[in-house]
Motif scaffolding. Structure first.
Motif, short mmCIF file in Angstrom:
data_model
loop_
_atom_site.label_atom_id
_atom_site.label_comp_id
_atom_site.label_asym_id
_atom_site.label_seq_id
_atom_site.Cartn_x
_atom_site.Cartn_y
_atom_site.Cartn_z
N MET A 1 0.84 -1.23 0.12
CA MET A 1 0.26 0.09 0.09
C MET A 1 0.92 1.13 0.13
SD MET A 1 -3.17 -0.85 -0.09
CE MET A 1 -3.21 -2.38 -0.94
N ARG A 2 2.33 0.96 0.48
CA ARG A 2 2.93 2.44 0.54
C ARG A 2 3.31 2.98 -1.07
NH1 ARG A 2 7.63 0.38 4.06
NH2 ARG A 2 8.67 2.05 3.15
N PRO A 3 3.12 3.96 -1.22
CA PRO A 3 3.81 4.58 -2.45
C PRO A 3 4.97 4.35 -2.39
CG PRO A 3 2.90 6.33 -0.97
CD PRO A 3 2.67 5.35 -0.31
N ARG A 4 5.57 4.16 -3.79
CA ARG A 4 7.01 3.83 -4.03
C ARG A 4 7.42 5.17 -4.55
NH1 ARG A 4 9.52 -1.02 -2.33
NH2 ARG A 4 11.21 -0.23 -3.84
N VAL A 5 8.45 5.64 -4.02
CA VAL A 5 9.20 6.78 -4.44
C VAL A 5 10.73 6.34 -5.07
CG1 VAL A 5 10.04 9.49 -3.73
CG2 VAL A 5 8.02 8.22 -2.61
N GLU A 6 10.75 6.94 -6.26
CA GLU A 6 11.95 6.86 -7.06
C GLU A 6 12.96 7.83 -6.26
OE1 GLU A 6 12.61 4.41 -9.04
OE2 GLU A 6 10.81 3.81 -8.96
N PRO A 7 14.29 7.58 -6.20
CA PRO A 7 15.27 8.42 -5.51
C PRO A 7 15.42 9.46 -6.68
CG PRO A 7 16.17 6.21 -5.86
CD PRO A 7 14.78 6.10 -6.30
N THR A 8 15.23 10.78 -6.20
CA THR A 8 15.38 11.94 -7.31
C THR A 8 16.73 12.39 -7.37
OG1 THR A 8 13.60 12.58 -6.22
CG2 THR A 8 14.41 14.04 -7.64
N ASN A 9 17.49 12.43 -8.58
CA ASN A 9 18.73 13.01 -8.82
C ASN A 9 18.81 14.55 -8.63
OD1 ASN A 9 20.47 10.36 -8.82
ND2 ASN A 9 19.43 10.09 -10.79
N GLU A 156 4.20 -0.74 10.01
CA GLU A 156 3.50 -1.52 10.62
C GLU A 156 2.26 -0.97 11.40
OE1 GLU A 156 5.41 -5.10 12.57
OE2 GLU A 156 3.62 -5.21 13.92
N GLY A 157 2.64 0.20 12.24
CA GLY A 157 1.76 0.80 13.07
C GLY A 157 0.67 1.40 12.13
N ILE A 158 1.45 2.34 11.00
CA ILE A 158 0.34 2.92 10.02
C ILE A 158 -0.81 1.97 9.39
CG2 ILE A 158 0.63 4.16 7.95
CD1 ILE A 158 3.05 5.51 9.29
N ALA A 159 -0.29 0.86 9.16
CA ALA A 159 -0.94 -0.11 8.57
C ALA A 159 -2.14 -0.84 9.41
CB ALA A 159 -0.02 -1.18 7.93
N THR A 160 -1.85 -0.92 10.75
CA THR A 160 -2.71 -1.51 11.42
C THR A 160 -3.58 -0.66 12.40
OG1 THR A 160 -1.06 -2.04 12.89
CG2 THR A 160 -1.29 -3.84 11.35
N VAL A 161 -2.97 0.48 12.96
CA VAL A 161 -3.66 1.22 13.85
C VAL A 161 -4.47 2.34 13.07
CG1 VAL A 161 -3.34 2.93 15.90
CG2 VAL A 161 -1.77 0.83 15.37
N PRO A 162 -5.97 2.11 13.29
CA PRO A 162 -6.66 3.08 12.73
C PRO A 162 -6.50 4.61 13.21
CG PRO A 162 -8.09 1.30 13.90
CD PRO A 162 -6.53 1.15 14.20
N GLY A 163 -6.30 5.45 12.10
CA GLY A 163 -6.50 6.69 12.49
C GLY A 163 -4.81 7.39 12.65
N LEU A 164 -4.00 6.30 12.88
CA LEU A 164 -2.57 6.72 13.33
C LEU A 164 -2.00 7.52 11.79
CD1 LEU A 164 -0.30 6.49 15.26
CD2 LEU A 164 0.40 4.48 14.15
N ALA A 165 -2.45 7.29 10.75
CA ALA A 165 -1.48 7.72 9.67
C ALA A 165 -1.80 9.28 9.70
CB ALA A 165 -2.11 7.10 8.15
N ASP A 166 -3.14 9.77 9.88
CA ASP A 166 -3.47 11.14 9.96
C ASP A 166 -2.82 11.79 10.88
OD1 ASP A 166 -5.28 10.62 7.66
OD2 ASP A 166 -7.02 10.47 8.63
#
Lengths: 219, 219
Positions: A1-9, A156-166
């Motif tokens: 679910m995590r957006p992949r970010v390409e390393p920026t040069n 792990e927390g962001i994926a499993t704990v409701p409301g934690l991401a915000d």
């Protein structure tokens, strides 16, 4: 679910014009590592699960090694570590408390944001130190610290704990300003107000945004 | 002003009859070192002076090395450190909070009393482990930990802070019982209630009294 970010040069900004004298650099860098150690130790003591303690305590040990390594460098320069660190202690103590947050998750993110921005920053500043201390300090600070374990626990927390991401996204935005002030306080006196520090801030913020993005949080 | 106490040549009691199986031994010893690490880190973070932080943080690093060394031993035995430590965690977490006391001085004395009694005790119990883990564990636990720095800070405080000696003497008496209970919980199952543990208690208390006496405190 995590957006992949390409390393920026990005073109890397040259920070060496901003590097302070050796002793203030070592004193502030040493005290910052002590602060990381203290926050990571607190994360160990307050960890809700035993599994996280091993990685966090190992990371606290890395911060401690960096702290003691920098203290040794201060002694190599015939100075007392305590005297050299003292001018930075009051502001950094306030900063440490500020980034410790209201609970374990905020403590982890605060430490991740802070160590992410400042560890890399101090390595870049160290490039402007005279040889041979430059090489020793760059190697010392280059040891991988808490980031991998913090990313693992936070993800792990962001994926499993409701409301934690915000909540953590908001928290990350709140501490970035304080961290930039610490970064600015570290540069050579007299260079802190002009446009020459703009690229440094821009680069630190860009790296911060990538880290938050890597956790799936909006910076 | 400190009374000098000559080392007493007691006949050392043989503890090896009491040594538990390898894994419970390693799990409890590892978790105790983690507790020492946590209390010493807290002592660093709450230290009223910068000078004490260096010695205390170095001591925290020693406890951490012992903890991770014991964790490695658990892995050598094909067990998960987390699982092996888990049974001991609840009681030791309560114990750690109990010995942390009400302020920095009580935290220092609590850690000194606790580490003084338990470090030596676990080295003695380790004598009953099978070879080669015995040698590795004895060497690991034998590294000098926090005692010298704790004695230095405590002695200075007792000499200069009015009323501290009386308060700490009382505090030392309060935590010795809890520490003996931890010691008793560490011995081989089925041996904990009989008269065979009496000499062990006697020896631990005698060593505790000598340590308090060395600080000029009445045990």
């Amino acid at each position: 679910m995590r957006p992949r970010v390409e390393p920026t040069n990005l073109t890397r900004v040259d920070f060496t014009e901003l590097t302070p004298d050796v002793l203030p650099f070592l004193g502030q860098a040493a005290y910052i590592q002590l602060e990381f150690f203290e926050n990571l130790s607190r994360a160990v003591a307050t960890s809700p699960n035993l599994a996280a303690k091993e990685g966090l305590s190992a990371s606290a040990g890395v911060a401690l090694r960096k702290h003691h390594g920098l203290i040794e460098e201060i002694r190599e320069h015939d100075a007392e570590p305590e005297d050299v660190m003292a001018p930075f202690a009051p502001a950094l103590d306030v900063y440490r408390t500020a980034i410790a947050g209201a609970d374990w998750w905020e403590l982890l993110l605060g430490t991740y944001v802070s160590a992410g921005m400042l560890d890399d920053y101090f390595i870049r500043l160290a490039d402007g130190l005279p040889s041979p201390v430059r090489g020793r300090v760059v190697r010392l600070l280059g040891e991988v610290g808490a980031s991998p374990v913090l990313v693992r626990e936070l993800s792990e927390g962001i994926a499993t704990v409701p409301g934690l991401a915000d909540r953590l996204a908001l928290w990350g935005r709140r501490i970035v300003g304080d961290t930039l002030l610490v970064a600015r306080s570290a540069i050579r006196e007299g260079t802190g107000t002009g446009p020459e520090v703009e690229p440094m801030f821009t680069e630190l913020i860009a790296a911060h945004t990538r880290r938050m993005d890597g956790l799936g949080l909006t910076a």
